[in-house]
Enzyme design. Structure first.
Site, PDB file in Angstrom:
ATOM      1  N   ASN A  11       0.852  -1.125  -0.050  1.00  0.00           N
ATOM      2  CA  ASN A  11      -0.019  -0.028   0.024  1.00  0.00           C
ATOM      3  C   ASN A  11       0.967   1.226   0.093  1.00  0.00           C
ATOM      4  OD1 ASN A  11       0.682   0.789   2.877  1.00  0.00           O
ATOM      5  ND2 ASN A  11      -0.218  -1.035   3.200  1.00  0.00           N
ATOM      6  N   ASP A  26      -4.211  -6.474   5.159  1.00  0.00           N
ATOM      7  CA  ASP A  26      -5.309  -7.393   6.072  1.00  0.00           C
ATOM      8  C   ASP A  26      -5.371  -8.564   5.345  1.00  0.00           C
ATOM      9  OD1 ASP A  26      -6.322  -5.523   7.439  1.00  0.00           O
ATOM     10  OD2 ASP A  26      -7.508  -4.386   5.934  1.00  0.00           O
ATOM     11  N   LYS A  67       8.228 -17.113 -11.004  1.00  0.00           N
ATOM     12  CA  LYS A  67       7.354 -16.099 -11.385  1.00  0.00           C
ATOM     13  C   LYS A  67       6.353 -16.523 -12.515  1.00  0.00           C
ATOM     14  CE  LYS A  67       7.655 -12.079 -14.617  1.00  0.00           C
ATOM     15  NZ  LYS A  67       8.474 -11.832 -15.782  1.00  0.00           N
ATOM     16  N   PRO A  97      -2.532 -11.953  10.497  1.00  0.00           N
ATOM     17  CA  PRO A  97      -2.934 -11.795  11.857  1.00  0.00           C
ATOM     18  C   PRO A  97      -3.079 -10.485  12.114  1.00  0.00           C
ATOM     19  CG  PRO A  97      -0.238 -12.260  11.381  1.00  0.00           C
ATOM     20  CD  PRO A  97      -1.076 -12.523   9.974  1.00  0.00           C
ATOM     21  N   ILE A 141      -2.060  -7.545  14.275  1.00  0.00           N
ATOM     22  CA  ILE A 141      -1.024  -7.279  15.241  1.00  0.00           C
ATOM     23  C   ILE A 141      -1.637  -6.451  16.500  1.00  0.00           C
ATOM     24  CG2 ILE A 141       1.337  -6.064  15.862  1.00  0.00           C
ATOM     25  CD1 ILE A 141       1.558  -6.720  12.567  1.00  0.00           C
ATOM     26  N   PHE A 201      -4.332   3.226  14.943  1.00  0.00           N
ATOM     27  CA  PHE A 201      -4.693   4.299  13.795  1.00  0.00           C
ATOM     28  C   PHE A 201      -5.987   3.763  13.114  1.00  0.00           C
ATOM     29  CE2 PHE A 201      -1.703   7.846  13.337  1.00  0.00           C
ATOM     30  CZ  PHE A 201      -0.875   7.734  14.255  1.00  0.00           C
ATOM     31  N   LYS A 220     -13.708   0.229  15.580  1.00  0.00           N
ATOM     32  CA  LYS A 220     -12.574  -0.383  15.756  1.00  0.00           C
ATOM     33  C   LYS A 220     -11.805  -0.331  17.170  1.00  0.00           C
ATOM     34  CE  LYS A 220     -10.796  -0.286  10.911  1.00  0.00           C
ATOM     35  NZ  LYS A 220     -10.153   0.306   9.988  1.00  0.00           N
TER      36      LYS A 220
HETATM   37  O1  PMT Z   1       2.885   6.042   6.409  1.00  0.00           O
HETATM   38  P1  PMT Z   1       2.485   7.122   6.112  1.00  0.00           P
HETATM   39  O2  PMT Z   1       2.737   7.637   4.490  1.00  0.00           O
HETATM   40  O3  PMT Z   1       2.694   8.593   6.884  1.00  0.00           O
HETATM   41  O4  PMT Z   1       0.767   7.276   6.367  1.00  0.00           O
HETATM   42  C1  PMT Z   1       0.290   7.385   7.687  1.00  0.00           C
HETATM   43  C2  PMT Z   1      -0.740   6.266   7.799  1.00  0.00           C
HETATM   44  C3  PMT Z   1      -2.171   6.903   6.882  1.00  0.00           C
HETATM   45  C4  PMT Z   1      -0.502   4.862   7.353  1.00  0.00           C
HETATM   46  C5  PMT Z   1      -1.071   6.423   9.186  1.00  0.00           C
HETATM   47  O5  PMT Z   1      -1.699   7.689   9.937  1.00  0.00           O
HETATM   48  C6  PMT Z   1      -2.338   5.222   9.653  1.00  0.00           C
HETATM   49  O6  PMT Z   1      -3.586   5.728   9.533  1.00  0.00           O
HETATM   50  N1  PMT Z   1      -1.897   4.114   9.804  1.00  0.00           N
HETATM   51  C7  PMT Z   1      -2.896   2.923   9.969  1.00  0.00           C
HETATM   52  C8  PMT Z   1      -3.394   2.481   8.709  1.00  0.00           C
HETATM   53  C9  PMT Z   1      -3.994   1.256   8.523  1.00  0.00           C
HETATM   54  O7  PMT Z   1      -3.855  -0.082   8.477  1.00  0.00           O
HETATM   55  O8  PMT Z   1      -5.326   1.257   9.182  1.00  0.00           O
HETATM   56  P2  PMT Z   1      -6.589   0.285   9.203  1.00  0.00           P
HETATM   57  O9  PMT Z   1      -7.776   1.022   9.625  1.00  0.00           O
HETATM   58  O10 PMT Z   1      -6.470  -0.655   8.205  1.00  0.00           O
HETATM   59  O11 PMT Z   1      -5.965  -0.745  10.803  1.00  0.00           O
HETATM   60  C10 PMT Z   1      -6.505  -0.489  11.990  1.00  0.00           C
HETATM   61  C11 PMT Z   1      -5.175  -0.471  12.923  1.00  0.00           C
HETATM   62  O12 PMT Z   1      -5.023  -1.951  13.173  1.00  0.00           O
HETATM   63  C12 PMT Z   1      -4.028   0.225  12.551  1.00  0.00           C
HETATM   64  O13 PMT Z   1      -3.489   0.616  13.779  1.00  0.00           O
HETATM   65  C13 PMT Z   1      -2.926  -0.949  11.936  1.00  0.00           C
HETATM   66  O14 PMT Z   1      -1.726  -0.832  12.292  1.00  0.00           O
HETATM   67  C14 PMT Z   1      -3.572  -2.232  12.730  1.00  0.00           C
HETATM   68  N2  PMT Z   1      -3.437  -3.355  12.013  1.00  0.00           N
HETATM   69  C15 PMT Z   1      -4.290  -3.648  10.946  1.00  0.00           C
HETATM   70  C16 PMT Z   1      -4.124  -4.909  10.171  1.00  0.00           C
HETATM   71  C17 PMT Z   1      -3.400  -5.739  10.742  1.00  0.00           C
HETATM   72  N3  PMT Z   1      -3.213  -7.163  10.231  1.00  0.00           N
HETATM   73  N4  PMT Z   1      -2.642  -5.582  12.012  1.00  0.00           N
HETATM   74  C18 PMT Z   1      -2.678  -4.324  12.578  1.00  0.00           C
HETATM   75  O15 PMT Z   1      -2.063  -4.404  13.399  1.00  0.00           O
END
Ligand code: PMT
Length: 411
Positions: free
Chosen positions: A207, A276, A286, A302, A304, A320, A334
């Site tokens: 991403n 995700d 390939k 998973p 995290i 976040f 969330k």
């Molecule tokens: O890196 P930059 O270019 O500066 O951009 C910053 C950002 C937009 C990436 C950052 O500010 C941000 O929003 N990070 C979270 C991105 C995200 O994956 O959000 P989500 O809504 O999909 O996930 C929710 C939370 O679960 C996040 O804290 C994520 O780290 C966590 N997560 C998600 C999936 C997973 N498999 N494991 C996780 O820990």
């Protein structure tokens, strides 16, 4: 912070006025020292106007030397930054030669030196330049970048100067070092950047996360005195000094690295954009384009953040939420579903959130929220970490007297 900004002769010198502005915004007092070839790309009139100080370029300028000699400048500096740094200036510093004012100051200073290389990608990958880079690093000189991307010469590769805001943030942190503050004695684990989920040996799912937000959070936590472990997906940002950085690639790697160090952590901040889903199996060879269409089976990665929040004795956990619509609603859901202490709701889209220097967020917790207007990720991170620290102490029932983080030179 007193910053001697050395500008050498590369096309990226045209970004120098913006860099000066970014350094000054953070409270830097900037003295510019230009080489003769830098003057081919940017004028001393412009630089004097933005820095508010006469530009220095000549070792033999008697008037200027009377006001502040090269030795005084070397002592005055809290940090020497060379940006852009050409292959030539890197080689000169390695050799210990001092034919001009800038290299003389480098030789005469005890301040930390940081260089932001900028050159054609073939020059950067040349064994001579790489050997010089290695020597500079071994001597404790901080190498900021370079970034990867399209270059002024029309080619693409590693050699672009990092963006002025990224350089300014890194330099400011060099001078600040690990501060004393709200988080002194606390361990903070932060994830940042994207993950890469391999499809075959040459392709992956990822991403647009640049890591800027997570790295800024790590620097801000360190400035508040925390011991920080930064678990980073693949990004092209310089490693923040004084912070332990663990580099990972996939979501599974990030999961493992997080759980290796989360045991005694006080605070966990998940700023990474973790995949995700990942391909169910990585093809060994390939994939050939034999079919008109194809599909890839994906399986869940998973989570995290949820796994840390579910620990019996876990840290104060901050997520976040990157959303393109109904940002606060999805973020609050969330917060509740993953049983987090706080969540930082981040609107993302083509033009915001990912890979930008600025950001605006809304922070939510069980019985409150606080909105933060658009600011640079560096500034925002300082405010966010302060709020996280206060909520952490409130949740632990140990109120703490806020102490000011000293970021200025006290002499
Ligand atoms: O890196 P930059 O270019 O500066 O951009 C910053 C950002 C937009 C990436 C950052 O500010 C941000 O929003 N990070 C979270 C991105 C995200 O994956 O959000 P989500 O809504 O999909 O996930 C929710 C939370 O679960 C996040 O804290 C994520 O780290 C966590 N997560 C998600 C999936 C997973 N498999 N494991 C996780 O820990």
């Amino acid at each position: 912070m007193n910053i001697v900004l050395g500008i050498t002769g590369g096309i990226a010198a045209y970004k120098a006025p913006d860099l000066v502005r970014r350094l000054k915004e953070r409270g830097g007092d900037v003295q510019i020292v230009m080489t003769a070839s830098a003057a081919e790309f940017v004028t001393d009139t412009a630089l004097q106007a933005v820095s508010g100080r006469p530009v220095r370029s000549n070792l033999w300028d008697k008037e200027a030397e009377r006001a502040m000699s090269h030795i005084e400048l070397a002592r005055w500096a809290d940090v020497i930054l060379i940006a852009p740094a050409t292959a030539e200036v890197m080689a000169r510093i390695v050799s210990g030669g001092a034919p001009d004012l800038l290299t003389t100051i480098c030789l005469a200073t005890e301040a930390p030196i940081a260089v932001a290389p900028a050159m054609n990608h073939v020059m950067w990958s040349n064994p001579a330049t790489q050997a010089n880079r290695k020597v500079l690093e071994e001597r404790g000189i901080h190498i900021l970048g370079p970034g990867v991307g399209s270059q002024a010469c029309g080619e693409t590769g590693a050699g672009r100067m990092l963006e002025p805001d990224t350089i300014a943030a890194a330099v400011f942190d060099l001078g600040v070092g690990k501060g004393e503050g709200l988080l002194t004695g606390k361990k903070v684990v932060i994830t940042a950047g994207p993950t890469r989920e391999p499809i075959d040996p040459v392709r992956y799912i990822t991403n647009r996360s640049s890591g800027k937000m997570g790295y800024a959070m790590a620097r801000a936590a360190a400035a508040q005195g925390a011991d920080v472990i930064l678990i980073s997906g693949p990004v092209s940002l310089p490693e923040p000094p004084g912070i332990e950085v663990r580099k990972v690639v996939t979501a599974a790697d990030m999961f493992d690295a997080t759980h290796e160090c989360i045991g005694d952590a006080d605070i966990f901040v998940a700023a990474a954009a973790v995949a995700d889903y990942r391909p169910a199996d990585m093809k060994k060879q390939k994939i050939k384009k034999n079919e008109e269409s194809m599909s890839i089976d994906l399986v869940r990665c998973p989570d995290i953040l949820a796994s840390v929040a579910a620990l019996d004795v876990g840290p104060f956990t901050v997520g976040f939420a990157a959303e393109t619509e109904k940002v606060d609603d999805y973020a609050r859901s969330k917060l509740e579903k993953k049983a987090l202490d706080m969540i930082i709701a981040n609107r993302v889209g083509d033009d915001c959130g990912f890979d930008s220097d600025d950001n605006s967020v809304n922070v939510l917790w069980a019985d409150g929220e606080q909105r933060f207007a658009e600011a640079s990720k560096t500034e925002l991170a300082h405010d966010l970490i302060e709020l996280v620290a206060r909520r952490f102490y409130a949740a632990r029932g140990t109120d703490t007297q806020p102490r000011l983080t000293v970021i200025a030179n006290t002499d």
